[in-house]
Design a protein around this motif. Structure first.
Motif, PDB file in Angstrom:
ATOM      1  N   LEU A  26       0.818  -1.209   0.000  1.00 32.40           N
ATOM      2  CA  LEU A  26       0.000   0.000   0.000  1.00 32.40           C
ATOM      3  C   LEU A  26       0.857   1.266   0.000  1.00 32.40           C
ATOM      4  O   LEU A  26       0.595   2.190  -0.794  1.00 32.40           O
ATOM      5  N   PRO A  27       1.902   1.377   0.848  1.00 35.39           N
ATOM      6  CA  PRO A  27       2.785   2.546   0.735  1.00 35.39           C
ATOM      7  C   PRO A  27       3.471   2.650  -0.617  1.00 35.39           C
ATOM      8  O   PRO A  27       3.699   3.759  -1.115  1.00 35.39           O
ATOM      9  N   LEU A  28       3.816   1.503  -1.222  1.00 34.71           N
ATOM     10  CA  LEU A  28       4.442   1.535  -2.545  1.00 34.71           C
ATOM     11  C   LEU A  28       3.491   2.119  -3.582  1.00 34.71           C
ATOM     12  O   LEU A  28       3.882   2.976  -4.391  1.00 34.71           O
ATOM     13  N   ILE A  29       2.238   1.684  -3.560  1.00 36.50           N
ATOM     14  CA  ILE A  29       1.254   2.212  -4.503  1.00 36.50           C
ATOM     15  C   ILE A  29       1.021   3.699  -4.267  1.00 36.50           C
ATOM     16  O   ILE A  29       0.938   4.497  -5.214  1.00 36.50           O
ATOM     17  N   ASN A  30       0.923   4.093  -3.000  1.00 36.04           N
ATOM     18  CA  ASN A  30       0.741   5.516  -2.690  1.00 36.04           C
ATOM     19  C   ASN A  30       1.933   6.346  -3.146  1.00 36.04           C
ATOM     20  O   ASN A  30       1.769   7.463  -3.648  1.00 36.04           O
ATOM     21  N   ASN A  31       3.142   5.793  -2.969  1.00 36.55           N
ATOM     22  CA  ASN A  31       4.338   6.527  -3.378  1.00 36.55           C
ATOM     23  C   ASN A  31       4.375   6.716  -4.892  1.00 36.55           C
ATOM     24  O   ASN A  31       4.791   7.780  -5.383  1.00 36.55           O
ATOM     25  N   ILE A  32       3.962   5.686  -5.640  1.00 40.82           N
ATOM     26  CA  ILE A  32       3.900   5.830  -7.092  1.00 40.82           C
ATOM     27  C   ILE A  32       2.898   6.925  -7.474  1.00 40.82           C
ATOM     28  O   ILE A  32       3.141   7.717  -8.391  1.00 40.82           O
ATOM     29  N   TYR A  33       1.790   6.977  -6.764  1.00 42.89           N
ATOM     30  CA  TYR A  33       0.807   8.036  -7.036  1.00 42.89           C
ATOM     31  C   TYR A  33       1.360   9.415  -6.678  1.00 42.89           C
ATOM     32  O   TYR A  33       1.206  10.373  -7.443  1.00 42.89           O
ATOM     33  N   TYR A  34       2.052   9.516  -5.544  1.00 40.36           N
ATOM     34  CA  TYR A  34       2.618  10.808  -5.135  1.00 40.36           C
ATOM     35  C   TYR A  34       3.672  11.293  -6.130  1.00 40.36           C
ATOM     36  O   TYR A  34       3.889  12.507  -6.274  1.00 40.36           O
ATOM     37  N   SER A  35       4.343  10.343  -6.802  1.00 33.76           N
ATOM     38  CA  SER A  35       5.386  10.742  -7.753  1.00 33.76           C
ATOM     39  C   SER A  35       4.809  11.440  -8.978  1.00 33.76           C
ATOM     40  O   SER A  35       5.558  12.054  -9.742  1.00 33.76           O
ATOM     41  N   THR A  36       3.516  11.353  -9.172  1.00 33.99           N
ATOM     42  CA  THR A  36       2.873  12.038 -10.302  1.00 33.99           C
ATOM     43  C   THR A  36       2.304  13.397  -9.902  1.00 33.99           C
ATOM     44  O   THR A  36       1.586  14.014 -10.692  1.00 33.99           O
ATOM     45  N   LEU A  37       2.635  13.852  -8.699  1.00 36.86           N
ATOM     46  CA  LEU A  37       2.077  15.109  -8.196  1.00 36.86           C
ATOM     47  C   LEU A  37       3.164  16.157  -8.056  1.00 36.86           C
ATOM     48  O   LEU A  37       4.325  15.838  -7.748  1.00 36.86           O
ATOM     49  N   ASN A  38       2.798  17.394  -8.252  1.00 36.98           N
ATOM     50  CA  ASN A  38       3.628  18.533  -7.875  1.00 36.98           C
ATOM     51  C   ASN A  38       3.157  18.977  -6.495  1.00 36.98           C
ATOM     52  O   ASN A  38       2.241  19.771  -6.349  1.00 36.98           O
ATOM     53  N   TRP A  39       3.803  18.418  -5.479  1.00 40.53           N
ATOM     54  CA  TRP A  39       3.307  18.568  -4.111  1.00 40.53           C
ATOM     55  C   TRP A  39       4.440  19.009  -3.204  1.00 40.53           C
ATOM     56  O   TRP A  39       5.478  18.368  -3.125  1.00 40.53           O
TER      57      TRP A  39
END
Length: 320
Positions: free
Chosen positions: A57-70
């Motif tokens: 779950l953290p891996l999937i979330n991290n992949i999603y966060y990598s597509t954000l300008n955050w």
């Protein structure tokens, strides 16, 4: 008098129809099979739940966060797709970070394994004190990386370190271990090899003690010297141990963080991928999305290296 046997035994059950050619009969889902399945599920489900919650779950979330300008701490984020990856690979620091990661990983893995094998050969001797020596060699591996880094930082510090005090007593100037990027990388590599040397030594020692003695005795009777036996018999038979250590030490070196963080807080010359991700997220930039992209790059590298080792290197492993 003759009696016809056809149709005389009507009380026998009819034979089941023959299965078509090539078909596999279905297994009956018996009560024992159901019980074994539910026992397996009861034992495995908690572990699978923990792995899924704290790993995948953290891996999937991290992949999603990598597509954000955050920006870290911001309540809003903008979806930018692969822009963080393009920014990293086109930046001037990408080559430096990847090169530092490669140098650190290659030298620490090679140093730990080669020195560990030599130490294991010495510890395999039947002399007094080997038990204490094994414990002393393995002790740094189980120590906290933060504690080890602080102790070695006290030794290498050019201002108040023990090494600088010894060099000043000899009339020499202490090298700037922390401020010089090349020396700081060498310093961290030296400490990391020292810390992980015991792990490789103990694993190699277990492999050496499991070698078949009859083969070694036969080679000795045939006139093979100690070096010949080691090169022609021990090394090939140790290939499963070497393969295991190659994977584990490489994965560990690629994820090394604590020593680098303690001994070089600014990452001068020691910015590996994992430490660069930390600096981008928790340093002066607070670029959480960009840091997540670097972490995904590290994950892909780890995955590719592991798959290549399992695909190609394992073919050369000799399993007895």
């Amino acid at each position: 008098m003759t009696t016809s046997l056809a149709g005389s035994r009507t009380d026998l059950p009819a034979e089941p129809p023959a299965s078509p050619a090539g078909s596999v009969p279905r297994r009956r889902w018996s009560a024992r099979s159901r019980r074994d399945f539910f026992v397996f599920l009861a034992l495995a489900f908690p572990n699978l739940l923990l792995i899924g919650t704290f790993t995948y779950l953290p891996l999937i979330n991290n992949i999603y966060y990598s597509t954000l300008n955050w920006t870290l701490g911001s309540a809003s984020a903008t979806v930018v797709g692969l822009e963080n990856y393009l920014t990293f690979f086109t930046s001037a620091d990408a080559g430096k970070v990847l090169g530092t990661t490669a140098i650190f990983t290659a030298t620490t893995v090679a140093g730990s394994m080669v020195l560990g094998l030599l130490v294991a050969l010495a510890l395999n001797s039947k002399v007094r004190g080997t038990t204490f020596a094994r414990a002393a060699v393995f002790a740094p591996y189980v120590l906290s990386g933060v504690g080890v880094g602080l102790v070695w930082l006290f030794i290498f510090d050019p201002g108040y370190g023990v090494l600088s005090w010894i060099l000043r007593g000899l009339g020499q100037q202490s090298p700037q271990w922390i401020n010089d990027p090349q020396l700081s990388l060498a310093m961290v590599i030296l400490v990391y090899v020292w810390k992980n040397l015991g792990y490789c030594a103990v694993v190699f020692l277990a492999g050496l003690q499991s070698l078949p003695k009859d083969v070694m005795e036969a080679a000795s009777l045939d006139g093979a010297g100690r070096f010949r036996r080691f090169a022609s018999i021990s090394i090939p038979l140790l290939s499963p141990t070497t393969f295991f250590l190659l994977i584990t030490t490489m994965l560990s070196s690629l994820q090394a963080f604590d020593l680098i963080r303690i001994m070089t807080p600014l990452g001068s010359g020691t910015s590996t991928l994992i430490y660069e991700a930390y600096l981008q997220a928790f340093g002066a930039y607070n670029r959480a999305g960009y840091s997540a992209a670097i972490s995904v790059v590290l994950f892909v590298i780890l995955l590719v290296i592991t798959v290549l080792q399992l695909r190609f290197v394992e073919k050369k492993v000799h399993y007895s």
